[in-house]
Motif scaffolding. Sequence first.
Motif, PDB file in Angstrom:
ATOM      1  N   UNK A 194     -82.460  31.660 -43.453  1.00  0.00           N
ATOM      2  CA  UNK A 194     -81.120  31.885 -43.525  1.00  0.00           C
ATOM      3  C   UNK A 194     -80.153  30.726 -44.110  1.00  0.00           C
ATOM      4  N   UNK A 195     -80.853  29.885 -44.777  1.00  0.00           N
ATOM      5  CA  UNK A 195     -80.148  28.797 -45.360  1.00  0.00           C
ATOM      6  C   UNK A 195     -79.728  27.597 -44.512  1.00  0.00           C
ATOM      7  N   UNK A 196     -79.768  26.368 -45.002  1.00  0.00           N
ATOM      8  CA  UNK A 196     -79.389  25.147 -44.165  1.00  0.00           C
ATOM      9  C   UNK A 196     -78.137  25.299 -43.374  1.00  0.00           C
ATOM     10  N   UNK A 197     -77.097  25.817 -43.985  1.00  0.00           N
ATOM     11  CA  UNK A 197     -75.879  25.662 -43.509  1.00  0.00           C
ATOM     12  C   UNK A 197     -75.672  26.755 -42.342  1.00  0.00           C
ATOM     13  N   UNK A 198     -76.530  27.706 -42.239  1.00  0.00           N
ATOM     14  CA  UNK A 198     -76.418  28.704 -41.240  1.00  0.00           C
ATOM     15  C   UNK A 198     -77.291  28.262 -39.753  1.00  0.00           C
ATOM     16  N   UNK A 199     -77.927  27.147 -39.831  1.00  0.00           N
ATOM     17  CA  UNK A 199     -78.618  26.673 -38.714  1.00  0.00           C
ATOM     18  C   UNK A 199     -77.793  25.721 -38.050  1.00  0.00           C
ATOM     19  N   UNK A 200     -77.650  25.948 -36.814  1.00  0.00           N
ATOM     20  CA  UNK A 200     -76.760  25.033 -35.945  1.00  0.00           C
ATOM     21  C   UNK A 200     -77.611  23.972 -35.457  1.00  0.00           C
ATOM     22  N   UNK A 201     -76.803  22.774 -35.072  1.00  0.00           N
ATOM     23  CA  UNK A 201     -77.663  21.741 -34.456  1.00  0.00           C
ATOM     24  C   UNK A 201     -78.380  22.230 -33.179  1.00  0.00           C
ATOM     25  N   UNK A 202     -79.530  21.913 -32.790  1.00  0.00           N
ATOM     26  CA  UNK A 202     -80.365  22.552 -31.867  1.00  0.00           C
ATOM     27  C   UNK A 202     -79.920  22.239 -30.527  1.00  0.00           C
ATOM     28  N   UNK A 203     -80.306  23.069 -29.536  1.00  0.00           N
ATOM     29  CA  UNK A 203     -80.205  22.884 -28.380  1.00  0.00           C
ATOM     30  C   UNK A 203     -81.551  22.142 -27.917  1.00  0.00           C
ATOM     31  N   UNK A 204     -81.697  21.087 -27.513  1.00  0.00           N
ATOM     32  CA  UNK A 204     -82.923  20.353 -27.104  1.00  0.00           C
ATOM     33  C   UNK A 204     -83.309  20.809 -25.667  1.00  0.00           C
ATOM     34  N   UNK A 205     -84.772  20.708 -25.745  1.00  0.00           N
ATOM     35  CA  UNK A 205     -85.349  20.981 -24.505  1.00  0.00           C
ATOM     36  C   UNK A 205     -84.834  20.019 -23.438  1.00  0.00           C
ATOM     37  N   UNK A 206     -84.224  20.637 -22.493  1.00  0.00           N
ATOM     38  CA  UNK A 206     -83.840  19.695 -21.377  1.00  0.00           C
ATOM     39  C   UNK A 206     -83.405  20.684 -20.004  1.00  0.00           C
ATOM     40  N   UNK A 207     -83.287  19.997 -18.960  1.00  0.00           N
ATOM     41  CA  UNK A 207     -83.256  20.601 -17.542  1.00  0.00           C
ATOM     42  C   UNK A 207     -81.668  20.781 -17.375  1.00  0.00           C
ATOM     43  N   UNK A 208     -81.069  19.818 -18.075  1.00  0.00           N
ATOM     44  CA  UNK A 208     -79.355  19.790 -17.687  1.00  0.00           C
ATOM     45  C   UNK A 208     -78.743  20.838 -17.998  1.00  0.00           C
TER      46      UNK A 208
END
Length: 259
Positions: free
Chosen positions: A208-222
């Motif tokens: 989809x192109x770099x600009x369409x990828x949002x910063x990740x949701x990290x693996x986390x129990x929070x």
Amino acid sequence: MLTITVSSLSGGQGKTTTSLFLGRLLSRQGLPTLMLDSDPQHNLTTYLGFELEPNQPTLLEFLKKTVAPEDCIYPTQDNDNLFLIPADDQLDTVQDYLSNSGVGATLLKRRLEAISKIFKVCIIDAPPQRSQICLTVIGAADFLIIPAEASVKGYGSLVRTLDLLSGLQDVGATNAQVLGVLPFRDRWFGNTQAQESRAAVDGMRDEVGEESVIPSIRESERYKQAINKRTTLSELGYTDLEYPFEILIEKIHAALGGK
Ligand code: ATP
Ligand code: MG
């Protein structure tokens, strides 16, 4: 009203988690926000603390127009700006109604027009299957957010969702554009990203192109913790984990400005 559908064609891709936090954060900023649970598993409805009686109107009645639209909209305990059209397992019975109607893909869009002056944003939590409900919630959207696990399965889910979207765009069944692809459960060990996560996120960027990828949701129990406590990540002291939603909210404000 800006309508945003959170869709991804596999189970466990972060659709409900993303919908919930976006709705909660947008409404706390003062925007009148409607959440719509379109999954017969009704996790969003449960997370928002609703236990419906069998005779209470839900999205099923909203779609079938058997009661006034306002009667399907419930205030939430979350805050004064957050409202819900809930679901229960009876929602599955609407699949035939949608396919027999002949206009299933545009039906929800038309139903939402009746309430479009009341809310600024509508966030729709989509089901994982490529069902009639899935088509109508993509048909209703101005924008799609596609969460996808940072894994081989998640990458496949993204590709299938994009295929469906372009198929619907081709036949004029939706005008939805991709607002962002959100990598979910991105795994890091200290400063090192897990190999599978990195390969999957790279694949998403190629798709989809770099600009369409949002910063990740990290693996986390929070995230689960915040959902269970009916609060936000920043209120639990994990402001950094909220960053992906902040970026999406910036994009939503930009889209609202253009509306
Ligand atoms: P379904 O297709 O079944 O509706 P979904 O796409 O809506 O699934 P979620 O329910 O949002 O996915 O998330 C799947 C599971 O991952 C849930 O149990 C959720 O609590 C959990 N989860 C949420 N955020 C995280 C995270 N950051 N790390 C690990 N697990 C998470
Ligand atoms: Mg879900």
